[in-house]
Scaffold this active site. Structure first.
Site, short mmCIF file in Angstrom:
data_model
loop_
_atom_site.label_atom_id
_atom_site.label_comp_id
_atom_site.label_asym_id
_atom_site.label_seq_id
_atom_site.Cartn_x
_atom_site.Cartn_y
_atom_site.Cartn_z
N CYS A 285 0.85 -1.19 0.00
CA CYS A 285 0.00 0.00 0.00
C CYS A 285 0.89 1.24 0.00
CB CYS A 285 -0.89 -0.02 1.25
SG CYS A 285 -2.00 1.40 1.35
N HIS B 226 -8.90 -3.84 -2.58
CA HIS B 226 -7.99 -3.05 -1.73
C HIS B 226 -8.42 -1.58 -1.71
CE1 HIS B 226 -3.69 -2.14 -0.33
NE2 HIS B 226 -4.16 -0.94 -0.65
NI NI Z 1 -3.53 1.07 -0.29
#
Ligand code: NI
Length: 197
Positions: free
Chosen positions: A93, A135
């Site tokens: 991320c 996500h």
């Molecule tokens: Ni992310």
């Protein structure tokens, strides 16, 4: 267009359940354009609005290979309307740089969203694109991939993040200085694996 600062974990803005976009107007399109530029600059395969501090339900995704033609997609108010199967995929991320971990997701999803013109569309996705959508839509609900890990794996991820954050911050500072000096920056290719989102 502008490259925006990416909000880093554990910032509270990453924990907000974001507000639906009421009207897809020029302000929204300007935000979308900035998000696209920020995603490519990072570089990442996806970016959600709360990652640039905006409390709205927008995500941009481009899962194409680095040298391949762009497959940029814009999702405004995205919703998962169908899921099938499961897979394990290693995720990273942009808000948690230097941390990668396997996460269990649905293998195929159908997403309904508005495009940058405000028109509704459905998209069926599998594998990386499906993972990326799950996500990013998680981000719009204040959920991070760390939340899907076992307690042990989450603890390991936190340790890895503690180690990598100072290095990341130094690198970002150097890039900010170069940008301020007017340098033409290529994406920070060694910063993160290209699949961070
Ligand atoms: Ni992310």
């Amino acid at each position: 267009m502008a490259v925006l600062d990416i909000v880093l974990y554990p910032d509270d803005r990453l924990r907000v359940k974001c507000t639906p976009v009421q009207a897809v107007n020029d302000d929204i399109r300007a935000l979308v354009d900035d998000m696209v530029e920020t995603m490519y600059d990072a570089p990442g395969v996806g970016l959600a609005a709360p990652q640039v501090g905006a409390d709205v339900r927008i995500t941009v995704i481009d899962c194409s290979e680095p040298e391949a033609p762009s497959q940029l997609r814009v999702f405004i108010n995205p919703e998962i309307v169908h899921r099938e199967g499961s897979l394990i995929w290693e995720e990273g991320c942009l808000s948690i740089p230097g941390v990668f971990s396997n996460v269990k997701r649905s293998r195929r999803v159908t997403v309904r969203a508005l495009d940058r013109n405000g028109d509704s569309f459905d998209l069926e996705a599998e594998e990386l694109l499906a993972v990326c959508l799950q996500h990013e839509i998680d981000h719009l609900d204040g959920v991070l991939f760390l939340d899907h890990l076992s307690r042990l794996k989450a603890r390991m991820a936190h340790k890895a993040y503690k180690r990598s954050l100072p290095i990341h911050l130094t690198r970002m500072e150097e890039r900010a200085k170069k940008r301020a000096a007017g340098a033409d920056l290529t994406p920070d290719s060694d910063a993160d694996a290209p699949e961070a989102q």
